[in-house]
Design a protein around this motif. Structure first.
Motif, mmCIF file in Angstrom:
data_model
loop_
_atom_site.group_PDB
_atom_site.id
_atom_site.type_symbol
_atom_site.label_atom_id
_atom_site.label_comp_id
_atom_site.label_asym_id
_atom_site.label_seq_id
_atom_site.Cartn_x
_atom_site.Cartn_y
_atom_site.Cartn_z
ATOM 1 N N PRO A 198 0.284 -2.586 -14.234
ATOM 2 C CA PRO A 198 0.777 -3.225 -12.742
ATOM 3 C C PRO A 198 -0.076 -4.123 -12.232
ATOM 4 C CG PRO A 198 0.029 -0.748 -12.479
ATOM 5 C CD PRO A 198 0.006 -1.163 -13.976
ATOM 6 N N GLN A 199 0.313 -5.380 -11.590
ATOM 7 C CA GLN A 199 -0.474 -6.363 -11.045
ATOM 8 C C GLN A 199 -0.882 -5.841 -9.527
ATOM 9 O OE1 GLN A 199 -1.791 -9.830 -12.282
ATOM 10 N NE2 GLN A 199 -3.037 -8.640 -10.854
ATOM 11 N N LEU A 200 0.285 -5.268 -9.040
ATOM 12 C CA LEU A 200 0.434 -5.110 -7.403
ATOM 13 C C LEU A 200 1.387 -3.910 -7.267
ATOM 14 C CD1 LEU A 200 2.881 -6.592 -6.291
ATOM 15 C CD2 LEU A 200 1.521 -8.451 -6.633
ATOM 16 N N SER A 201 1.225 -3.552 -5.948
ATOM 17 C CA SER A 201 2.239 -2.494 -5.484
ATOM 18 C C SER A 201 2.899 -2.958 -4.337
ATOM 19 C CB SER A 201 1.472 -1.202 -5.014
ATOM 20 O OG SER A 201 1.845 -0.488 -4.286
ATOM 21 N N PHE A 202 4.243 -2.951 -3.874
ATOM 22 C CA PHE A 202 4.519 -3.642 -2.606
ATOM 23 C C PHE A 202 5.547 -2.634 -2.122
ATOM 24 C CE2 PHE A 202 8.681 -5.516 -3.796
ATOM 25 C CZ PHE A 202 8.477 -5.463 -5.461
ATOM 26 N N LEU A 203 5.486 -2.683 -0.742
ATOM 27 C CA LEU A 203 6.595 -1.745 -0.072
ATOM 28 C C LEU A 203 7.801 -2.550 0.727
ATOM 29 C CD1 LEU A 203 4.138 0.412 2.022
ATOM 30 C CD2 LEU A 203 5.415 1.218 0.242
ATOM 31 N N GLN A 204 8.898 -2.379 0.483
ATOM 32 C CA GLN A 204 9.760 -3.136 1.265
ATOM 33 C C GLN A 204 11.042 -2.227 1.494
ATOM 34 O OE1 GLN A 204 12.029 -5.743 -1.402
ATOM 35 N NE2 GLN A 204 11.949 -4.200 -3.256
ATOM 36 N N ASN A 205 11.882 -2.346 2.456
ATOM 37 C CA ASN A 205 12.827 -1.839 2.850
ATOM 38 C C ASN A 205 14.162 -1.964 1.868
ATOM 39 O OD1 ASN A 205 11.995 -0.038 5.028
ATOM 40 N ND2 ASN A 205 12.282 -1.742 6.403
ATOM 41 N N LYS A 206 14.500 -1.100 1.192
ATOM 42 C CA LYS A 206 15.683 -1.313 0.374
ATOM 43 C C LYS A 206 16.968 -1.043 0.887
ATOM 44 C CE LYS A 206 13.260 -0.829 -4.197
ATOM 45 N NZ LYS A 206 13.085 0.137 -5.083
ATOM 46 N N GLU A 207 17.019 -0.239 1.684
ATOM 47 C CA GLU A 207 18.251 -0.082 2.570
ATOM 48 C C GLU A 207 17.859 -0.222 3.903
ATOM 49 O OE1 GLU A 207 19.439 3.981 1.853
ATOM 50 O OE2 GLU A 207 19.123 3.753 -0.533
ATOM 51 N N VAL A 208 19.096 -0.780 4.480
ATOM 52 C CA VAL A 208 18.753 -1.230 6.110
ATOM 53 C C VAL A 208 18.499 0.089 7.127
ATOM 54 C CG1 VAL A 208 19.920 -2.360 8.150
ATOM 55 C CG2 VAL A 208 20.461 -2.680 5.777
ATOM 56 N N THR A 209 19.047 1.166 6.611
ATOM 57 C CA THR A 209 18.648 2.503 7.188
ATOM 58 C C THR A 209 17.170 3.268 6.987
ATOM 59 O OG1 THR A 209 19.751 3.738 5.362
ATOM 60 C CG2 THR A 209 20.929 3.132 7.378
ATOM 61 N N ALA A 210 16.550 2.635 5.949
ATOM 62 C CA ALA A 210 15.399 3.427 5.436
ATOM 63 C C ALA A 210 14.343 3.226 6.693
ATOM 64 C CB ALA A 210 14.976 2.840 4.196
ATOM 65 N N GLU A 211 13.680 4.444 6.854
ATOM 66 C CA GLU A 211 12.606 4.425 7.943
ATOM 67 C C GLU A 211 11.209 3.811 7.569
ATOM 68 O OE1 GLU A 211 11.781 7.601 10.518
ATOM 69 O OE2 GLU A 211 13.841 7.717 11.149
ATOM 70 N N SER A 212 10.937 4.220 6.477
ATOM 71 C CA SER A 212 9.576 3.962 5.786
ATOM 72 C C SER A 212 10.171 3.202 4.377
ATOM 73 C CB SER A 212 8.572 4.893 5.412
ATOM 74 O OG SER A 212 9.502 5.718 4.443
ATOM 75 N N GLY A 213 9.238 2.103 3.892
ATOM 76 C CA GLY A 213 9.484 1.148 2.762
ATOM 77 C C GLY A 213 9.433 1.986 1.580
ATOM 78 N N ASN A 214 10.160 1.416 0.528
ATOM 79 C CA ASN A 214 10.220 2.148 -0.728
ATOM 80 C C ASN A 214 9.000 1.152 -1.517
ATOM 81 O OD1 ASN A 214 12.484 3.907 -0.596
ATOM 82 N ND2 ASN A 214 13.520 2.098 -0.125
ATOM 83 N N ARG A 215 8.653 1.984 -2.549
ATOM 84 C CA ARG A 215 7.378 1.164 -3.108
ATOM 85 C C ARG A 215 7.767 0.845 -4.402
ATOM 86 N NH1 ARG A 215 1.850 4.408 -5.145
ATOM 87 N NH2 ARG A 215 0.480 2.312 -5.050
ATOM 88 N N ASP A 216 7.273 -0.268 -4.950
ATOM 89 C CA ASP A 216 7.749 -0.956 -6.158
ATOM 90 C C ASP A 216 6.309 -1.441 -7.011
ATOM 91 O OD1 ASP A 216 10.396 -0.347 -5.641
ATOM 92 O OD2 ASP A 216 10.895 -2.404 -6.354
ATOM 93 N N LEU A 217 6.174 -1.479 -8.126
ATOM 94 C CA LEU A 217 5.005 -1.726 -8.692
ATOM 95 C C LEU A 217 5.659 -3.153 -9.530
ATOM 96 C CD1 LEU A 217 3.329 1.115 -10.601
ATOM 97 C CD2 LEU A 217 2.785 0.168 -8.425
ATOM 98 N N MET A 218 4.651 -4.362 -9.496
ATOM 99 C CA MET A 218 4.945 -5.541 -10.233
ATOM 100 C C MET A 218 4.215 -5.602 -11.578
ATOM 101 S SD MET A 218 4.999 -9.686 -8.959
ATOM 102 C CE MET A 218 6.635 -9.619 -7.923
#
Ligand SMILES: [Zn+2]
Ligand SMILES: [Zn+2]
Length: 252
Positions: A141-161
Motif C-alpha cells: 500500500p502507498q497510502l491509506s484514506f478515509l472516506q464516507n462510502k454511505e451518506v449515513t456513515a458517521e465515521s469514514g471507511n478506510r481503504d488502502l491504495m
C-alpha cells in the motif's frame, strides 16, 4: 473436524429425524461421503489448480459418485450414471470442463464431483490471502484514506491504495497496514495543524508507517497527490525511527 465430516454428521442427523426429507437426506449423506472420498484423494494429488491439467489425476474418482447414485439415487440420475459409465475418458473430461467453465445447475455429476475440487482451492486461496497486499497485483500500500462510502456513515471507511497499480481495497481502521498489529496501544498517529487532513499512521511493533488522507475532513483532496504534498510528515516519521511501507514517486 473438517468441512466434509461436519456436513456428513449434520446430514446423518437429519436423515434419522422424522422430517419428510428423510429419504433425501439418506441419499445426500451417501453423496457427501463420496465427496469426502474425492476430497481426501485430492488432498494428496499434485494438483495445479487448472482443471484441464488436473482432471486426468482424479477422473477415476468419479466412480465414487456414480456408485452412490446407482445404489440409492433417483431414476433419472441412475440413467445418467449409466451413460457416464459408457462414456470415454475424453467425453467425461469434456463434460467436467464444460461445467467448470460455465456451471449449470442441472449437471448433477459434474457439480457433485467438482465441489470438493473447488473447495480445496478456495481454502488454499483464503489461507494465503493477505489483506495488507493489493488483491489485484500483490503490491504494497502507498497510502491509506478515509472516506464516507454511505451518506449515513458517521465515521469514514478506510481503504488502502496500491503503490504498484493504484487499485484501492477496503482495510480495517485500527490495524497496521504492514504487519497487521491490532493493539491500539501499539499504533500511533501524528499530524500537524498545517495539514490537518493527512496524518502519519505508525506502528510500534514493526516500526513502519503509512500516511492516511482523510477525505471526510477535506473532500477535495486526491489521496495520491495529497500524500506527496504532506512531505513534512515523512520527515517527522523518519526522525522518530519509522520506515515507510512504500516510498512514493518523489522518493519520500
Ligand atoms: Zn496493485
Ligand atoms: Zn506494524
Amino acid at each position: 473436524m473438517d468441512f466434509w465430516h461436519k456436513q456428513i454428521n449434520r446430514a446423518r442427523e437429519l436423515a434419522e429425524g422424522s422430517s419428510p426429507a428423510n429419504e433425501l437426506m439418506v441419499f445426500y449423506t451417501h453423496l457427501l461421503r463420496a465427496q469426502l472420498e474425492v476430497s481426501e484423494f485430492l488432498r494428496t494429488a499434485p494438483l495445479t489448480g487448472k482443471l484441464e491439467q488436473d482432471v486426468s489425476l482424479f477422473r477415476s474418482k468419479l466412480d465414487a459418485i456414480l456408485s452412490v447414485v446407482e445404489e440409492a439415487g433417483p431414476a433419472p440420475l441412475v440413467e445418467q450414471a449409466k451413460s457416464l459409465r459408457a462414456a470415454s475418458e475424453s467425453e467425461v473430461d469434456e463434460i467436467l470442463l464444460a461445467y467448470w467453465r460455465a456451471p449449470s445447475d442441472t449437471d448433477f455429476f459434474a457439480k457433485a464431483f467438482l465441489q470438493p475440487y473447488g473447495q480445496l482451492f478456495q481454502n488454499r486461496i483464503q489461507s494465503t490471502f493477505d489483506e495488507k497486499r493489493c488483491p489485484f497485483c500483490g503490491g504494497k500500500p502507498q497510502l491509506s484514506f478515509l472516506q464516507n462510502k454511505e451518506v449515513t456513515a458517521e465515521s469514514g471507511n478506510r481503504d488502502l491504495m496500491c503503490a504498484k497499480c493504484l487499485s484501492t481495497w477496503p482495510f480495517r481502521r485500527v490495524v497496521c497496514a504492514n504487519c497487521g498489529e491490532e493493539d491500539p496501544a501499539r499504533l500511533g498517529y501524528f499530524q500537524t495543524t498545517a495539514i490537518d487532513h493527512v496524518r502519519i499512521e505508525a506502528c510500534d511493533t514493526c516500526k513502519h508507517y503509512i500516511k492516511g488522507v482523510d477525505l471526510t475532513r477535506f473532500g477535495m483532496a486526491q489521496p495520491l497527490v495529497d500524500e506527496v504534498a504532506a512531505a513534512p510528515l515523512d520527515l517527522w516519521a523518519t526522525e522518530h525511527g519509522y520506515q515507510k511501507i512504500a516510498i512514493n514517486l518523489v522518493g519520500l
